[in-house]
Design an enzyme around this catalytic site. Sequence first.
Site, PDB file in Angstrom:
ATOM      1  N   SER A   1       0.759  -1.275  -0.140  1.00  0.00           N
ATOM      2  CA  SER A   1       0.074  -0.057   0.102  1.00  0.00           C
ATOM      3  C   SER A   1       0.934   1.359   0.106  1.00  0.00           C
ATOM      4  CB  SER A   1      -0.772  -0.075   1.345  1.00  0.00           C
ATOM      5  OG  SER A   1      -0.117   0.201   2.430  1.00  0.00           O
TER       6      SER A   1
ATOM      7  N   GLU B   1      -6.137  -1.795  -7.084  1.00  0.00           N
ATOM      8  CA  GLU B   1      -5.286  -0.996  -8.006  1.00  0.00           C
ATOM      9  C   GLU B   1      -4.392  -1.914  -8.704  1.00  0.00           C
ATOM     10  OE1 GLU B   1      -4.759   3.551  -5.704  1.00  0.00           O
ATOM     11  OE2 GLU B   1      -4.016   1.943  -4.730  1.00  0.00           O
TER      12      GLU B   1
END
Length: 180
Positions: free
Chosen positions: A46, A79
Site C-alpha cells: 500500500s 489498484e
Amino acid sequence: VLNYDGFKNTNIVVEAIVENLDVKKKVFSELEKQVSPDCVIVSNTSSLRVTDMAEALENPARFAGLHFFNPVHKMPLVEIVRHPKISEETVEALYAWCLKVKKTPVVVGDGPGFLVNRILIPYLNESAYLMEAGVPVKELDQAILNFGMPMGPARLMDEVGIDVSDKVGKIFEQSLGERA
C-alpha cells in the site's frame, strides 16, 4: 504458508507480507524460482514503490502491484500498479482476473500511495485532527456513514491497524515530506 510447496501450479501469487522493502525483495527473489515462468507475481503493498520491488526479479515483466483495500470483502476497488518493466500481458491478465473475482480494477502508475492512498492519507489525517480537537469518534464515523461511505475513518484506521497506519504514514512522509 511457511514454504513454497505447490507454488509450481499457480497462475498468480499475491504477496501480502509486512511493509518492508528488503523483506519483500527477498521473498520475491525466492518465490520467482518456485513458480512457473508464466505465473504472475504481485504485491499487495500500500505504500512501497513497486518499481523498487521489481528489481528483485529476474523477469520483472510479470510483476505488478495489486493493491486491495480493507476490508477486502467489502471494498470492490483494487489498484493494478504498473512499473516501467511490466508487460502489457501482465496488466491485461490482472485486469481480467480482477473482474473474474468481482473486483473493480483501476490501472495506476507507481508512486507514493498510488491513487487511492494519495487521497486517503489526507482524509485520515484530517479525521485524526478532528478527533484530537474533541470531535467524538462515533459522531465523526456517523457523519461519514451519512455521507455515503461504507465506514467511518476511525473504524477504517482500526481495521487497517493503527500500527500499519503509522508505518505507512512514515513511509509516505519519507517520500512526500511535509505534504504527508
